[in-house]
Design a protein around this motif. Sequence first.
Motif, PDB file in Angstrom:
ATOM      1  N   ALA A  16       0.832  -1.204   0.000  1.00  0.00           N
ATOM      2  CA  ALA A  16       0.000   0.000   0.000  1.00  0.00           C
ATOM      3  C   ALA A  16       0.864   1.249   0.000  1.00  0.00           C
ATOM      4  N   GLY A  17       0.387   2.277  -0.713  1.00  0.00           N
ATOM      5  CA  GLY A  17       1.089   3.554  -0.690  1.00  0.00           C
ATOM      6  C   GLY A  17       0.695   4.371   0.524  1.00  0.00           C
ATOM      7  N   LYS A  18      -0.562   4.218   0.923  1.00  0.00           N
ATOM      8  CA  LYS A  18      -1.027   5.008   2.058  1.00  0.00           C
ATOM      9  C   LYS A  18      -2.028   4.195   2.877  1.00  0.00           C
ATOM     10  N   VAL A  19      -1.728   4.060   4.158  1.00  0.00           N
ATOM     11  CA  VAL A  19      -2.591   3.300   5.051  1.00  0.00           C
ATOM     12  C   VAL A  19      -3.074   4.228   6.164  1.00  0.00           C
ATOM     13  N   ILE A  20      -4.368   4.200   6.439  1.00  0.00           N
ATOM     14  CA  ILE A  20      -4.879   4.955   7.589  1.00  0.00           C
ATOM     15  C   ILE A  20      -5.403   3.959   8.620  1.00  0.00           C
ATOM     16  N   VAL A  21      -4.843   4.021   9.806  1.00  0.00           N
ATOM     17  CA  VAL A  21      -5.241   3.121  10.877  1.00  0.00           C
ATOM     18  C   VAL A  21      -6.341   3.786  11.709  1.00  0.00           C
TER      19      VAL A  21
ATOM     20  N   GLU B 151      -9.308  16.631  10.559  1.00  0.00           N
ATOM     21  CA  GLU B 151      -8.060  16.768   9.817  1.00  0.00           C
ATOM     22  C   GLU B 151      -7.919  15.673   8.762  1.00  0.00           C
ATOM     23  N   ILE B 152      -8.445  14.489   9.054  1.00  0.00           N
ATOM     24  CA  ILE B 152      -8.099  13.349   8.208  1.00  0.00           C
ATOM     25  C   ILE B 152      -9.234  12.856   7.329  1.00  0.00           C
ATOM     26  N   ASN B 153     -10.464  13.263   7.600  1.00  0.00           N
ATOM     27  CA  ASN B 153     -11.583  12.660   6.881  1.00  0.00           C
ATOM     28  C   ASN B 153     -11.473  12.782   5.358  1.00  0.00           C
ATOM     29  N   ASP B 154     -10.925  13.908   4.868  1.00  0.00           N
ATOM     30  CA  ASP B 154     -10.797  14.063   3.419  1.00  0.00           C
ATOM     31  C   ASP B 154      -9.751  13.143   2.828  1.00  0.00           C
ATOM     32  N   GLU B 155      -8.876  12.621   3.665  1.00  0.00           N
ATOM     33  CA  GLU B 155      -7.766  11.825   3.135  1.00  0.00           C
ATOM     34  C   GLU B 155      -8.119  10.372   2.892  1.00  0.00           C
ATOM     35  N   PHE B 156      -9.258   9.907   3.441  1.00  0.00           N
ATOM     36  CA  PHE B 156      -9.592   8.497   3.272  1.00  0.00           C
ATOM     37  C   PHE B 156      -9.724   8.129   1.795  1.00  0.00           C
TER      38      PHE B 156
ATOM     39  N   ASP C 159     -14.624   8.594   7.841  1.00  0.00           N
ATOM     40  CA  ASP C 159     -15.092   8.071   6.551  1.00  0.00           C
ATOM     41  C   ASP C 159     -14.216   6.928   6.045  1.00  0.00           C
ATOM     42  N   ALA C 160     -14.015   5.927   6.868  1.00  0.00           N
ATOM     43  CA  ALA C 160     -13.145   4.814   6.495  1.00  0.00           C
ATOM     44  C   ALA C 160     -13.653   4.113   5.241  1.00  0.00           C
ATOM     45  N   ASP C 161     -14.979   4.087   5.052  1.00  0.00           N
ATOM     46  CA  ASP C 161     -15.557   3.384   3.906  1.00  0.00           C
ATOM     47  C   ASP C 161     -15.159   4.007   2.580  1.00  0.00           C
ATOM     48  N   ARG C 162     -14.605   5.221   2.594  1.00  0.00           N
ATOM     49  CA  ARG C 162     -14.238   5.876   1.334  1.00  0.00           C
ATOM     50  C   ARG C 162     -12.845   5.488   0.880  1.00  0.00           C
ATOM     51  N   ALA C 163     -12.124   4.721   1.672  1.00  0.00           N
ATOM     52  CA  ALA C 163     -10.806   4.248   1.248  1.00  0.00           C
ATOM     53  C   ALA C 163     -10.984   3.216   0.146  1.00  0.00           C
ATOM     54  N   LYS C 164      -9.899   3.003  -0.653  1.00  0.00           N
ATOM     55  CA  LYS C 164     -10.013   2.049  -1.760  1.00  0.00           C
ATOM     56  C   LYS C 164     -10.368   0.670  -1.230  1.00  0.00           C
ATOM     57  N   SER C 165      -9.713   0.244  -0.170  1.00  0.00           N
ATOM     58  CA  SER C 165     -10.149  -0.985   0.471  1.00  0.00           C
ATOM     59  C   SER C 165     -10.091  -0.806   1.988  1.00  0.00           C
TER      60      SER C 165
END
Lengths: 491, 117
Positions: free
Chosen positions: A332-337, A400-405, A439-445
């Motif tokens: 993964a290039g970007k992971v949000i925990v 701060e992070i919601n747009d990044e998902f 908004d975790a559901d907006r991540a690719k997976s």
Amino acid sequence: MSALLPLLQGAAEAAGEFAPKAVGEVFGPRALLTQAGYVAASVCFMLGLKALTKPETARRGIRLAAVGMLLAVLGTLIVAEIVEYQWILGGLLVGAAIGYPLGTRVPMTAMPQRIAIALTFGASAATMVGVAEYLHRSGAAAGAMPRAQAAALGFEVLLGCITITGSLVAFGKLHEILPGRPLTFGGQNLVNAAAMLGALALLGILVADPAAAWAFWAMAALALVIGASFVLPIGGADMPVVVSLLNSYAGLAACATGFAIGNTVLIIAGALDGASGFILSIIMSKAMNRSFANVLFGAFGGGAAAGGAKSAAGLTVKSLTAEDAAIQLGYAGKVIVVPGYGMAVAQAQHVVRELAELIEKKGGEVKYAIHPVAGRMPGHMNVLLAEANVPYDRMYEMEEINDEFSTADVALVIGANDVVNPAARSDPASPIYGMPILDADRAKSVIVMKRGMSAGFAGIENELFYADNTRMLFGDAKQTLTKLVTEVKSI
Amino acid sequence: MTLTYVLQIYVFVLAGFVGFNIITRVPPRLHTPLMSATNAISAISIVGALVVAGSRYSLLASVLGFLAVTFATINVVGGFVITDRMLGMFKRGDAEKDGASQGAPHGAPGDNGSAPR
């Protein structure tokens, strides 16, 4: 009992020096030094709390506040009324012997219950002082007690007693000695409201006739009952709001002591504490999408309440193996925990950090998204991750992070549930509709680590688990993460 | 109601305003240390407890005072120590890169000297 009363009055007289000085009265040099200590202490508390607004200065702040406390204690030790020191020394030594290990050994996962039990200690100390004060000032020798003083003492003991038993019950629920589910009986809110009105009526009698000792004792006893019966019907998941509110009560009780004995450092410190607890409990309620009143009187937060409009019938979850998850994460290039209470329960924060470092070594970027009510108290996740050496500038708050998902390859949800439930955005029939979520559901997976398919605290089905881009990774968070670490290493 | 009470109400209201203004600026990531810190600060009732314990009015008075001092001291010492320990864990990313990324647990840092007794 009647033989005890004169003795108790002796305790009360001890605080005599605190009698409000008439304005314009000249202090002796020693009393002046005491007051200087109190002023310095108040300044230290304010500056200390101000330093707590930034992580860089926070530690300096708490040390400054500790210096303030030391100054207040030293200032008090030189007052003329203190004629012997063995009991004081004994109390300081025993208290320090108990308090020091509580400070150094209690694990960070246990912070919520630690704060709850500390509230019991603090409220007990304040109440004992209040009881002694009342006996002294209502004693025949003391003359008529001013009504304002009776009101202050009454409030002190009322709030103190509610806090003692309320915090004890909160501690029991958080420490899982008591069942976390709401304990309710029919008409509970009515009974509690009646008890509270009764206590206030007794307080009114006390103010009207400060010599009415029976009203004082009856009010104290009733307040002890109210504290317990007020917290028992509140679910374990709502304890953070309750603990914050009780924190506020403890502060106000200290404030009332200050009014009663004419001590400004108590009024200032108590007001700071009262404001803090009150603000935090409101912030927490908002983040849970509940009104303050609903948290306190709703008997929600456990049980099978609130089904929501959409049920899970007919939907299936897709699970994946640790090997597959490791491959996704490793490349993964970007992971949000997204950590939740499940991570705390499993004590998995250290393995999380280890996994994050591996992903970073492979060229990925890892960020942590912290929901305001993740865990069992405000900011709990931040402390746990900090304990595991996760730098705080890697932890992001919801806004701060919601747009990044949407730019994240993987959202890794560890033991969190309601705070990532998309029903809060999309399903007006859901009890959590309108609650701000990550908004975790907006991540690719999305990879959701979970013990099983049980619903969250709110007892609501989570659509996220059934989404096309979601894979479930079942098992104990710590074991699964350890497996993931091994797998990612071998990629 | 005497002037003293009026002045006390001034102090209360103004301290409340200061508290409100400071505390609303504490970021959510520091809310747990904030609760822990205000908890330690509310142990200020030790000031009243000390006098009760030290005035030799009666045995029971002294025992009551002793208990109040004990309870308050638990919160003073325990509260400041644990808050300091907690805040010692908060580190910036750049500082982290040097030593701690080896996975070395840093234990309970600097717990000494921060408690007032």
